[in-house]
Every structure is written in structure tokens, then in C-alpha cells.
Design an enzyme around this catalytic site. Sequence first.
Site, mmCIF file in Angstrom:
data_model
loop_
_atom_site.group_PDB
_atom_site.id
_atom_site.type_symbol
_atom_site.label_atom_id
_atom_site.label_comp_id
_atom_site.label_asym_id
_atom_site.label_seq_id
_atom_site.Cartn_x
_atom_site.Cartn_y
_atom_site.Cartn_z
ATOM 1 N N LYS A 106 7.368 6.557 1.993
ATOM 2 C CA LYS A 106 8.075 5.475 2.676
ATOM 3 C C LYS A 106 8.937 4.684 1.695
ATOM 4 C CE LYS A 106 4.330 5.258 6.054
ATOM 5 N NZ LYS A 106 3.567 6.355 5.395
ATOM 6 N N CYS B 168 -2.769 5.601 9.516
ATOM 7 C CA CYS B 168 -2.861 7.022 9.877
ATOM 8 C C CYS B 168 -4.242 7.298 10.468
ATOM 9 C CB CYS B 168 -2.575 7.922 8.676
ATOM 10 S SG CYS B 168 -3.602 7.592 7.228
ATOM 11 N N ASP C 235 -3.313 -5.788 -6.421
ATOM 12 C CA ASP C 235 -4.045 -5.911 -5.162
ATOM 13 C C ASP C 235 -3.129 -6.627 -4.171
ATOM 14 O OD1 ASP C 235 -5.677 -6.569 -3.034
ATOM 15 O OD2 ASP C 235 -7.362 -7.215 -4.275
ATOM 16 N N CYS D 245 0.859 -1.193 0.000
ATOM 17 C CA CYS D 245 0.000 0.000 0.000
ATOM 18 C C CYS D 245 0.893 1.239 0.000
ATOM 19 C CB CYS D 245 -0.949 0.014 1.183
ATOM 20 S SG CYS D 245 -1.902 -1.501 1.379
ATOM 21 N N ALA E 43 1.574 3.953 -2.167
ATOM 22 C CA ALA E 43 1.280 5.326 -2.580
ATOM 23 C C ALA E 43 0.840 6.156 -1.381
ATOM 24 C CB ALA E 43 0.196 5.317 -3.650
ATOM 25 N N PRO E 44 1.260 7.433 -1.303
ATOM 26 C CA PRO E 44 1.907 8.249 -2.332
ATOM 27 C C PRO E 44 3.428 8.096 -2.436
ATOM 28 C CG PRO E 44 1.447 9.609 -0.433
ATOM 29 C CD PRO E 44 0.870 8.247 -0.136
#
Length: 421
Positions: free
Chosen positions: A244, A353, A285, A238, A240-241
Amino acid sequence: MPAPTPRSTAVALLDKVLGEGRLLSELNAPLSRLAPADRARALRLAGDTLRGLDRADRLLSRQLRKTPQLHVMNILRLGTVELCMGGDAHGVVDELVSLVGAHPRYKRLRGLVNAILRQMAGDAGKPWKDLRVPRMPGWLREPLVSAWGNGAVSAMEKAQFAGAPVDLTLKPGQDPGDWAHHLGAVALPTGSLRLRESGQISALPGFSDGAWWVQDAAAAMPARILAPRTGERVLDLCAAPGGKTLQLAAAGASVTSLDISEKRMERVTENLARTNLSADIVVADGLGYQGGPFDAVLIDAPCSATGTIRRHPDLPYAKDGSDFGALIALQAQMLDHALTLLAPGGRLVFCTCSLLPDEGEVQVEEALARHGGLRTDITALELPGVDPAWRTEEGGLRLRPDYWPDLGGMDGFYIAVLRRE
């Protein structure tokens, strides 16, 4: 049709957020006709209005006998917030009166808008600073009060109302003191830089050279906690953006950067090129991905994003909490699958987050119960700037917007490091 301006575009954005429940991040069309600097100003105006919406509506209710149509109300809201925050009365009032006057359906309300905004520029706007800090909607505030207490939530709301400064992550080997001087920034305890004034990011020293990238100080901590080593195979799930991914690649790891969104991964590719870093980009995915095994996996799982309201004030108006259950179930699935991609002795950093324990502390507690031999690694959390008081009972790290109040706060995050015995 008149050429769009930052103010007219900000009103168009407000119409979409408040009328259709859209997120600002989805609304590229209204912004596409503006130059970069004007685009940034339109987003700032819309964001300021959303943060101050409760105060603006309280002041406007004292002047309006009847609430007008949403478009006109949003013009009044934007004007009220801008005037009460010190905007030039002449410029604000004239442009917004012209804006409503140019609309064939609402031009009859030109006099009303003119009268109310002129009052807001005078005595009617003076109570602004004395009104209470805007609160989060009940669907979000109630579970947060249950988790953290009313005092903590009020402090979070104060941080959200203040908005978010811009933080930067430096490439390894850069001198934070030098860059703080060049950029007019402050060095934060965890190693990020915080700009005193943001301006146009792409025009700042070091942007085109790829010396740094924009990343909230809290968002930069999961990769620092993972502590990648040169040559390690690391999966950024996962991704994006992409902040990391850049951190992991800059540390010398062999990075696989995976996300389901092709469009968002295009931006990751652009930032890798700008910073002269490399990673294997995979659009897929995450639940079906069978690569690896990896020495480490970092999973920033899809979540409510409630920890980012200070920089995304549209979230409380575009969401209603109805998707929380599905997100929580998806997080558990992704965490379980990510564990299967680890090499023996590997480590997994799980983060969200979110301010909701169900998307953080509870997820890890339940994962520990599901997987025998799985443990949290609390020693990995011992980094400069990380307050031991932020640690949680199950062995994770809880970050909140009200932390670092004298420095401008941080995004809300939950972070845990998992290892198998």
C-alpha cells in the site's frame, strides 16, 4: 548431513508448523540453505500439504494401524499429497524413503514409508479427488458460519483449498494489456494483473525495473479506495510488507510509512528502491506516534489474518483464536488514535484482512457510536470492478475468498472510509 532439498525442507517446515505452532513466515532458517527456486518449491510443497492435510490424513488412516511420530507422519503426508496431485511416483517415493532412512531415530520405519507411499501411488490414492474439501478448524469455522452461513463458508473453504494465484499491481501509467501479454497474465476487473503461472517472481519481466509489485487484488483495493492525490500528506499505518505504501507513493502522495517491525520495514525500503519510489520510513509503535496532521490515513490494522488462508494455509494450524480478543481491542485503540492524526476534513481508510465481522463491520459500527460526527463515505467505494453487493449495512466493503470464483478468488478483506462531518 545430506544437503537439503525442497522436499526435505518442506518436511522440516511441516514439523515446525504442526509440531510447534509456528507460522511459515517465521521459518527462515530451514529455507536459508536453498537457492531461490528451490526455496519457492519447498514453500509450495509445504503449502500444498497443509491445504490437503485433512484428505491426506483420511487416506493414511486407512493404511496405518498406528499413527507414527510427527516427523514420519509429515513425510507420509507430503508424499501422499504430492502423489495424489500428480507427482512423479518414482522421484517422490525414492527421496522420501531415503529421507526417513537417513534419520537415526526413524530409519527402522523405512519399509513402512516405502510400502504406504507405493500404495498411495496406486489404488490407495485414487479416492483423493472424491474426498470432501478440507474444512477450517472448529474454532474458526463456527464463528464464520454464524456470520456468513454454511454455504458461504463451504465456498470459502473451496477457494482456500484451491490456493491463491499471484497478483500484481502496476505502477500508474503502465498499460495493463501490454503487461498482461508480457507476463502471461489476466487483467482483473479492479485493475490488478493475475499471473496464470507464477514461477520465480524475480525473473519475470519488469521486476528488476520496478514496473510492478506482488499484491493480492483485494489487498490493493484499500489504497485505490483512499484515492490519494498528488502532494497529499498520507500516513500508511501498520505499513509492512509495503504494497500500500508503494501504491500511495506511486500516486504522487507524500507518504509516511510506519510499522513497529524494523525487519519488515527493511523490505519496504528495498521495494521502494526497486520501484524508484520514495516514502518517509518510520519504525515505531503506531499507538504512540504523534506526527501529522495528515490529509489521509490508511490503517491496515493487526488482525487474525483469516482472510489470507488461501495463500497462508499454515494459519489454522499455528493459531487457535485465543488472541482474537486482544486483537479486536488493539484495532479499536489504533482506529481511535489514527483519527487524532487527521487534518480537518481528512479521511481515514480502515481495513483488516479478516473474515470476522468483529474485526471489520463491528469495529466500524462501534467507532461511529464512539465518535460524534463520524460517518462512512460509501461514494468512495464506487470503483471499477467493485460489486455493489459487496457493500455492508454500516457503509463498508466486505471481500471474501469465494468472490470471483471463475477468476481464482481473492483474499478476505474489510474496508471502510471514515470522514468527520
